[in-house]
Motif scaffolding. Structure first.
Motif, PDB file in Angstrom:
ATOM      1  N   LEU A 135       0.885  -1.135  -0.008  1.00  0.00           N
ATOM      2  CA  LEU A 135      -0.018   0.086   0.038  1.00  0.00           C
ATOM      3  C   LEU A 135       0.919   1.204   0.032  1.00  0.00           C
ATOM      4  O   LEU A 135       1.667   1.582   0.850  1.00  0.00           O
ATOM      5  CB  LEU A 135      -0.946   0.158   1.357  1.00  0.00           C
ATOM      6  CG  LEU A 135      -1.826  -1.158   1.491  1.00  0.00           C
ATOM      7  CD1 LEU A 135      -2.541  -0.887   2.637  1.00  0.00           C
ATOM      8  CD2 LEU A 135      -2.792  -1.301   0.241  1.00  0.00           C
ATOM      9  N   VAL A 136       0.681   2.309  -0.995  1.00  0.00           N
ATOM     10  CA  VAL A 136       1.420   3.382  -0.964  1.00  0.00           C
ATOM     11  C   VAL A 136       0.621   4.502  -1.105  1.00  0.00           C
ATOM     12  O   VAL A 136      -0.456   4.540  -1.964  1.00  0.00           O
ATOM     13  CB  VAL A 136       2.377   3.326  -2.719  1.00  0.00           C
ATOM     14  CG1 VAL A 136       3.284   4.614  -2.619  1.00  0.00           C
ATOM     15  CG2 VAL A 136       3.216   1.904  -2.338  1.00  0.00           C
ATOM     16  N   VAL A 137       1.016   5.493  -0.338  1.00  0.00           N
ATOM     17  CA  VAL A 137       0.179   6.793  -0.281  1.00  0.00           C
ATOM     18  C   VAL A 137       0.899   7.862  -0.937  1.00  0.00           C
ATOM     19  O   VAL A 137       2.007   8.208  -0.667  1.00  0.00           O
ATOM     20  CB  VAL A 137       0.147   7.346   1.171  1.00  0.00           C
ATOM     21  CG1 VAL A 137      -0.855   8.693   1.236  1.00  0.00           C
ATOM     22  CG2 VAL A 137      -0.792   6.081   2.102  1.00  0.00           C
ATOM     23  N   GLU A 138       0.277   8.781  -1.973  1.00  0.00           N
ATOM     24  CA  GLU A 138       0.854   9.908  -2.652  1.00  0.00           C
ATOM     25  C   GLU A 138      -0.040  10.928  -2.347  1.00  0.00           C
ATOM     26  O   GLU A 138      -0.961  10.840  -2.183  1.00  0.00           O
ATOM     27  CB  GLU A 138       0.666   9.326  -4.055  1.00  0.00           C
ATOM     28  CG  GLU A 138       1.583   7.964  -4.569  1.00  0.00           C
ATOM     29  CD  GLU A 138       1.609   7.731  -5.926  1.00  0.00           C
ATOM     30  OE1 GLU A 138       2.504   7.150  -6.342  1.00  0.00           O
ATOM     31  OE2 GLU A 138       0.746   8.126  -6.710  1.00  0.00           O
TER      32      GLU A 138
ATOM     33  N   ILE B 137       1.243  -3.140  -6.408  1.00  0.00           N
ATOM     34  CA  ILE B 137       1.249  -2.143  -5.437  1.00  0.00           C
ATOM     35  C   ILE B 137      -0.443  -1.415  -5.690  1.00  0.00           C
ATOM     36  O   ILE B 137      -0.841  -1.194  -6.829  1.00  0.00           O
ATOM     37  CB  ILE B 137       2.181  -1.027  -5.976  1.00  0.00           C
ATOM     38  CG1 ILE B 137       3.446  -1.443  -5.818  1.00  0.00           C
ATOM     39  CG2 ILE B 137       1.940   0.264  -5.169  1.00  0.00           C
ATOM     40  CD1 ILE B 137       4.670  -0.595  -6.246  1.00  0.00           C
TER      41      ILE B 137
ATOM     42  N   LYS C 119      -2.161   2.118  -5.040  1.00  0.00           N
ATOM     43  CA  LYS C 119      -1.720   3.560  -4.613  1.00  0.00           C
ATOM     44  C   LYS C 119      -3.000   4.138  -4.156  1.00  0.00           C
ATOM     45  O   LYS C 119      -4.226   4.065  -4.828  1.00  0.00           O
ATOM     46  CB  LYS C 119      -1.166   4.099  -6.111  1.00  0.00           C
ATOM     47  CG  LYS C 119       0.216   3.428  -6.201  1.00  0.00           C
ATOM     48  CD  LYS C 119       0.585   4.262  -7.711  1.00  0.00           C
ATOM     49  CE  LYS C 119       2.173   3.575  -7.932  1.00  0.00           C
ATOM     50  NZ  LYS C 119       2.527   4.291  -9.233  1.00  0.00           N
TER      51      LYS C 119
ATOM     52  N   ASN D 166      -3.784   7.818  -3.476  1.00  0.00           N
ATOM     53  CA  ASN D 166      -3.671   9.317  -4.007  1.00  0.00           C
ATOM     54  C   ASN D 166      -4.759  10.421  -3.650  1.00  0.00           C
ATOM     55  O   ASN D 166      -5.848  10.051  -3.762  1.00  0.00           O
ATOM     56  CB  ASN D 166      -3.467   9.563  -5.452  1.00  0.00           C
ATOM     57  CG  ASN D 166      -2.675  10.835  -5.899  1.00  0.00           C
ATOM     58  OD1 ASN D 166      -3.476  11.782  -6.220  1.00  0.00           O
ATOM     59  ND2 ASN D 166      -1.504  10.924  -5.817  1.00  0.00           N
TER      60      ASN D 166
ATOM     61  N   ASP E 192      -5.217   0.368  -8.584  1.00  0.00           N
ATOM     62  CA  ASP E 192      -4.835  -1.333  -8.752  1.00  0.00           C
ATOM     63  C   ASP E 192      -4.142  -1.622  -9.997  1.00  0.00           C
ATOM     64  O   ASP E 192      -4.630  -0.984 -10.991  1.00  0.00           O
ATOM     65  CB  ASP E 192      -5.941  -2.110  -8.079  1.00  0.00           C
ATOM     66  CG  ASP E 192      -7.112  -2.387  -8.848  1.00  0.00           C
ATOM     67  OD1 ASP E 192      -6.783  -2.708 -10.108  1.00  0.00           O
ATOM     68  OD2 ASP E 192      -8.224  -1.945  -8.488  1.00  0.00           O
ATOM     69  N   ASN E 193      -3.802  -2.683  -9.936  1.00  0.00           N
ATOM     70  CA  ASN E 193      -3.052  -3.541 -11.255  1.00  0.00           C
ATOM     71  C   ASN E 193      -3.881  -4.768 -11.389  1.00  0.00           C
ATOM     72  O   ASN E 193      -3.146  -5.615 -11.861  1.00  0.00           O
ATOM     73  CB  ASN E 193      -1.449  -3.901 -11.044  1.00  0.00           C
ATOM     74  CG  ASN E 193      -0.956  -2.409 -10.854  1.00  0.00           C
ATOM     75  OD1 ASN E 193      -0.207  -2.246  -9.837  1.00  0.00           O
ATOM     76  ND2 ASN E 193      -0.903  -1.650 -11.692  1.00  0.00           N
TER      77      ASN E 193
END
Length: 350
Positions: free
Chosen positions: A227-230, A264, A266, A268, A282-283
């Motif tokens: 989990l990535v936060v942008e 990953i 994301k 945002n 998502d992918n």
């Protein structure tokens, strides 16, 4: 020569009559059309001194009743506001408790006047309330047997480990867990529909994102999803914190479920034009174009087999959409098959 052209440009009496007749016919047609509408229409002149109402307005209340007088006073105030550019969409309730509910939307007209569209939504609200109560009651009744079955299945797995009975018990437990998730989502949706947005508070979006990640980090770890936060600006919206958290949790949980291992997800957030854009990408396998317009419907599944495999209830996105609308926002989806999906929650900022 100039005077001759001027005389020719002046309409004849016959032309004047023809145009006047056309205007008269247009007004008659418009009045007929307005009177045929099922909802009420009230039109005010630019100075508010004259009003015209269609037939449906007279059918809402009994002539001379107290409710009619209250409605007239309220609608005149709303039209005065609309004449000065302050339009609104609101509900007016009559009786104690409310026995009649009208939905009124005002608009400003190009000539400086204003119009109000009035719809009696009493029956619709009553039907919605009965349906919501039914779903809530049934869901509560299901909770007890679900809990009992889960307990029996867990005990059976523990006492028959490694046997065929344990395998069957695990299947029972998985299905009961899925049923319990469905009941939980039904209860949440019923609660949101019934309670609506009771009160608004200042909600800091970074804290909502952090709370959502706290709930789902272990789920993401189990599926080997990062989990990535942008972005994540210090933005505040007005609304119900618990509902907004529920909406974001549903979006992230969906993304995790449909993402392959090692991928990953994301999250945002950005602000533009007084609106917050909170997206989850998502992918996963993506959503075919013909399904994208229906993914926010209750129990709608693009792939039944995949939803059963991931434990999806078909209610998560319906909950997200309902919460977005309650906060005068929206939720959108952009998806490409084989590439992934981006769900974006759009909310007005404070």
């Amino acid at each position: 020569m100039a005077r001759w052209l001027k005389r020719e440009a002046m309409p004849s009496a016959q032309e004047d009559y023809g145009r006047s007749n056309e205007v008269h016919m247009s007004l008659v047609q418009m009045r007929t059309a307005m009177n045929a509408l099922p909802m009420g229409v009230v039109i005010a002149s630019s100075d508010g001194s004259n009003t015209w109402v269609n037939r449906a307005v007279y059918e809402i209340f009994s002539a001379g009743s107290v409710d009619q007088a209250l409605f007239t006073e309220r609608i005149q105030q709303l039209l005065r506001d609309a004449i000065h550019g302050h339009t609104i969409k609101t509900m007016i309730e009559f009786g104690d408790p409310a026995l009649r509910t009208l939905e009124v939307e005002t608009i400003s007209l190009v000539d400086g006047g204003a119009a109000a569209i009035v719809e009696d939504i009493t029956s619709r609200l009553m039907i919605d309330r009965v349906r919501t109560d039914f779903v809530a009651n049934i869901s509560h009744e299901l909770r007890t047997p679900i809990g009992a079955i889960s307990l029996v299945a867990e005990n059976l797995i523990a006492t028959t480990e490694g046997t065929e009975s344990a395998r069957f018990a695990q299947i029972i437990l998985d299905e009961v867990t899925r049923l319990n998730n469905t009941v939980s989502d039904l209860l949440e949706l019923a609660r949101i529909e019934f309670d609506g947005l009771q009160e608004r508070e200042r909600v800091e979006i970074p804290t909502v994102i952090e709370a959502a990640l706290g709930r789902l980090r272990s789920v993401a770890l189990t599926r080997s999803v990062m989990l990535v936060v942008e972005g994540n600006p210090d933005v505040v919206v007005a609304g119900d914190r618990a509902q907004l958290l529920s909406a974001l949790v549903n979006l992230i949980d969906n993304a995790i479920k449909f993402s392959p291992q090692g991928s990953i997800v994301k999250i945002n957030s950005s602000v533009e034009g007084g609106q917050l854009f909170l997206s989850v990408a998502d992918n996963g396998p993506g959503i075919p174009l013909e399904h994208q317009g229906r993914v926010f419907e209750r129990f709608y599944r693009v792939d039944d087999a995949r939803s059963r495999e991931t434990g999806g209830t078909g209610l998560g996105l319906a909950i997200v959409r309902h919460i977005a609308l309650l906060h005068t926002g929206d939720v959108t989806v952009k998806s490409t098959e084989g590439t992934g999906s981006i769900f974006t929650l759009v909310l007005p900022t404070v």
